[in-house]
Design an enzyme around this catalytic site. Structure first.
Site, mmCIF file in Angstrom:
data_model
loop_
_atom_site.group_PDB
_atom_site.id
_atom_site.type_symbol
_atom_site.label_atom_id
_atom_site.label_comp_id
_atom_site.label_asym_id
_atom_site.label_seq_id
_atom_site.Cartn_x
_atom_site.Cartn_y
_atom_site.Cartn_z
ATOM 1 N N ARG A 182 0.869 -1.272 0.072
ATOM 2 C CA ARG A 182 -0.072 -0.066 0.060
ATOM 3 C C ARG A 182 0.926 1.351 -0.055
ATOM 4 O O ARG A 182 0.440 2.252 0.470
ATOM 5 C CB ARG A 182 -0.831 0.063 0.966
ATOM 6 N N SER A 232 -10.819 -1.084 3.761
ATOM 7 C CA SER A 232 -9.896 -1.331 4.879
ATOM 8 C C SER A 232 -9.403 -0.214 5.579
ATOM 9 O O SER A 232 -8.705 0.746 5.044
ATOM 10 C CB SER A 232 -8.704 -2.099 4.551
ATOM 11 N N GLU A 302 -4.708 2.938 6.990
ATOM 12 C CA GLU A 302 -4.488 2.772 5.551
ATOM 13 C C GLU A 302 -5.181 3.983 4.841
ATOM 14 O O GLU A 302 -4.762 4.344 3.687
ATOM 15 C CB GLU A 302 -5.267 1.426 4.700
HETATM 16 C C1 LIG Z 1 -15.785 -0.727 -0.597
HETATM 17 C C2 LIG Z 1 -14.227 -0.117 -0.778
HETATM 18 C C3 LIG Z 1 -13.278 -1.507 -0.963
HETATM 19 C C4 LIG Z 1 -11.987 -1.327 -1.222
HETATM 20 N N1 LIG Z 1 -11.027 -2.369 -1.726
HETATM 21 C C5 LIG Z 1 -9.805 -2.206 -1.848
HETATM 22 C C6 LIG Z 1 -9.141 -3.357 -2.200
HETATM 23 O O1 LIG Z 1 -9.541 -4.484 -2.216
HETATM 24 N N2 LIG Z 1 -7.535 -3.025 -2.198
HETATM 25 C C7 LIG Z 1 -6.942 -1.753 -2.068
HETATM 26 O O2 LIG Z 1 -6.043 -1.751 -2.118
HETATM 27 N N3 LIG Z 1 -8.001 -0.681 -1.761
HETATM 28 C C8 LIG Z 1 -9.214 -0.981 -1.604
HETATM 29 N N4 LIG Z 1 -9.934 0.249 -1.254
HETATM 30 C C9 LIG Z 1 -9.588 1.608 -1.090
HETATM 31 C C10 LIG Z 1 -9.549 2.475 -2.194
HETATM 32 O O3 LIG Z 1 -10.143 1.895 -3.374
HETATM 33 C C11 LIG Z 1 -8.011 2.360 -2.879
HETATM 34 O O4 LIG Z 1 -7.092 2.722 -2.254
HETATM 35 C C12 LIG Z 1 -7.853 3.153 -4.262
HETATM 36 O O5 LIG Z 1 -6.801 2.560 -4.791
HETATM 37 C C13 LIG Z 1 -8.074 4.695 -3.999
HETATM 38 O O6 LIG Z 1 -8.240 5.244 -5.305
HETATM 39 P P1 LIG Z 1 -8.755 6.675 -5.574
HETATM 40 O O7 LIG Z 1 -8.651 7.254 -6.976
HETATM 41 O O8 LIG Z 1 -10.015 6.458 -4.930
HETATM 42 O O9 LIG Z 1 -7.849 7.550 -4.693
HETATM 43 P P2 LIG Z 1 -8.204 8.700 -3.640
HETATM 44 O O10 LIG Z 1 -9.018 8.215 -2.453
HETATM 45 O O11 LIG Z 1 -9.098 9.629 -4.351
HETATM 46 O O12 LIG Z 1 -6.850 9.120 -3.057
HETATM 47 C C14 LIG Z 1 -6.034 8.514 -2.520
HETATM 48 C C15 LIG Z 1 -4.561 8.826 -2.513
HETATM 49 O O13 LIG Z 1 -4.237 8.954 -3.712
HETATM 50 C C16 LIG Z 1 -3.701 10.230 -4.055
HETATM 51 N N5 LIG Z 1 -3.789 10.195 -5.583
HETATM 52 C C17 LIG Z 1 -5.120 9.903 -6.156
HETATM 53 N N6 LIG Z 1 -4.614 9.932 -7.841
HETATM 54 C C18 LIG Z 1 -3.527 10.289 -7.733
HETATM 55 C C19 LIG Z 1 -2.997 10.840 -8.964
HETATM 56 N N7 LIG Z 1 -3.314 10.853 -10.245
HETATM 57 N N8 LIG Z 1 -1.628 11.223 -8.834
HETATM 58 C C20 LIG Z 1 -1.163 11.304 -7.668
HETATM 59 N N9 LIG Z 1 -1.740 11.002 -6.450
HETATM 60 C C21 LIG Z 1 -2.933 10.708 -6.773
HETATM 61 C C22 LIG Z 1 -4.628 11.107 -3.489
HETATM 62 O O14 LIG Z 1 -3.978 12.413 -3.333
HETATM 63 C C23 LIG Z 1 -4.427 10.525 -2.315
HETATM 64 O O15 LIG Z 1 -3.446 10.833 -1.369
HETATM 65 C C24 LIG Z 1 -11.279 0.104 -1.072
HETATM 66 C C25 LIG Z 1 -12.266 1.179 -0.899
HETATM 67 C C26 LIG Z 1 -13.680 0.893 -0.651
HETATM 68 C C27 LIG Z 1 -14.398 2.093 -0.583
#
Ligand SMILES: Cc1cc2nc3c(=O)[nH]c(=O)nc-3n(C[C@H](O)[C@H](O)[C@H](O)COP(=O)(O)OP(=O)(O)OC[C@H]3O[C@@H](n4cnc5c(N)ncnc54)[C@H](O)[C@@H]3O)c2cc1C
Length: 310
Positions: A182, A232, A302
């Site tokens: 992560r 998580s 996380e």
């Molecule tokens: C129901 C549910 C299930 C999930 N299951 C999983 C799972 O199985 N495995 C897992 O790993 N995670 C899981 N997650 C967590 C989440 O979906 C992941 O961490 C996902 O990768 C976050 O992506 P996001 O675009 O929503 O990022 P955001 O939540 O919008 O941002 C997260 C971080 O990434 C940075 N960021 C986003 N885009 C960029 C970019 N283009 N450049 C630089 N920085 C950037 C942001 O600044 C922030 O610090 C889950 C979440 C939910 C709600």
């Protein structure tokens, strides 16, 4: 507070319809929590991004970048600066013309969309990620993973933009991304991911679709998918599982206000309705303290915090 000169200069770059003032962050997070951002703006091209970053740098304006908001907990007070979101040219996907196992994905493209695209073309290797509700940029940033796979396994390279002068794009190979559990080199905070090049394997379309369905069923069965959450809440500690430690500490169902440790999966703090950021933080603090007391293990979040902390 955003200065008048920052606002004036931003308006010269981004059209009015892509500027959202006092925008509730609860609309942009899967937790459905978060007060207003002073300004949320959507950037559609690399040129716009470079221009906006130049303004933010010279004006010393506070800003953050948000992907799909599925790993974020935003303060009830919101965020006093500028929130950047990527769209337009960043929401693309294409296959290399010579090597069809190489796929270019814009940072804003959602994982679900990537999964459908790859399944249709019989490209395997992304199935593990199909149910992660983030953008590909957020997934590369987090090195998101599930069911034995992680982004590290399929990322060939990342195209990114430095957030300081000269704001030029650069290519980071897989090893340059320093992927860990992560974590990635992007978390240093000096780059914005523009697109991700992934290497997949040729596979059987029916088998890929079946695996995607199987994993979706597993998620629906085990996770509280009907409630807003950020997935998580805590990282997996060395030698254990956060959910097991939380459950063993008797914390399933522990609640403060509208926030609650899910009865279905102790690894998730869910928003049962009307939860505030402070409720989630209170639950998280109690969970950490209790698990530490019972097991000697300090859980690390996380979820990433915006304008709030544990
Ligand atoms: C129901 C549910 C299930 C999930 N299951 C999983 C799972 O199985 N495995 C897992 O790993 N995670 C899981 N997650 C967590 C989440 O979906 C992941 O961490 C996902 O990768 C976050 O992506 P996001 O675009 O929503 O990022 P955001 O939540 O919008 O941002 C997260 C971080 O990434 C940075 N960021 C986003 N885009 C960029 C970019 N283009 N450049 C630089 N920085 C950037 C942001 O600044 C922030 O610090 C889950 C979440 C939910 C709600």
């Amino acid at each position: 507070m955003i200065s008048e000169s920052t606002i004036k200069r931003i308006k010269e770059i981004i059209p009015e319809e892509r500027l959202l003032w006092d925008e509730p962050m609860s609309r942009h997070t899967s937790f459905r929590i978060g007060g207003p951002a002073a300004l949320l703006l959507q950037v559609n091209t690399e040129a716009e991004l470079a221009d906006v970053l130049t303004v933010l740098d010279t004006e010393e304006s506070e800003y953050i970048l948000v992907g799909n908001g599925s790993n974020l907990l935003v303060s009830d007070e919101g965020y006093p600066g500028i929130v950047l979101k990527l769209g337009g040219d960043f929401d693309t996907i294409s296959q290399d013309e010579d090597d069809d196992c190489l796929v270019y994905v814009g940072a804003a493209r959602l994982m679900s969309g990537v999964s459908s695209y790859l399944t249709e073309r019989g490209l395997a290797g992304f199935e593990f990620a199909s149910g992660i509700p983030g953008s590909i940029g957020g997934a590369a940033f987090m090195n998101a993973g599930a069911y034995g796979g992680e982004m590290k396994d399929i990322v060939e390279s990342v195209r990114a933009m430095m957030v300081s002068k000269p704001f030029s794009p650069l290519i980071l190979r897989n090893e340059d991304m320093e992927f860990g559990y992560r974590s990635s080199r992007a978390q240093v905070g000096d780059i914005i991911i523009l697109s991700v090049t992934m290497r997949l394997k040729r596979g059987d379309r029916t088998e890929i679709a079946a695996r995607v369905s199987e994993l979706a069923a597993k998620r629906n069965d085990k996770q509280p998918v009907n409630y807003p959450s950020a997935g998580s809440t805590f990282k997996r500690p060395v030698g254990g599982f956060a959910a097991a430690l939380i459950e063993e500490a008797g914390l399933k169902g522990y609640r403060v206000g509208g926030a609650c440790v899910s009865e279905k999966h102790a690894g998730f703090v869910i928003n049962e309705g009307g939860a505030r950021c402070d409720d989630v933080l209170a639950v998280m603090r109690h969970v950490r303290a209790t698990v530490y007391e019972k097991s000697g293990i300090m859980l690390e979040p996380e979820v990433r915090f915006v304008n709030c902390s544990l």
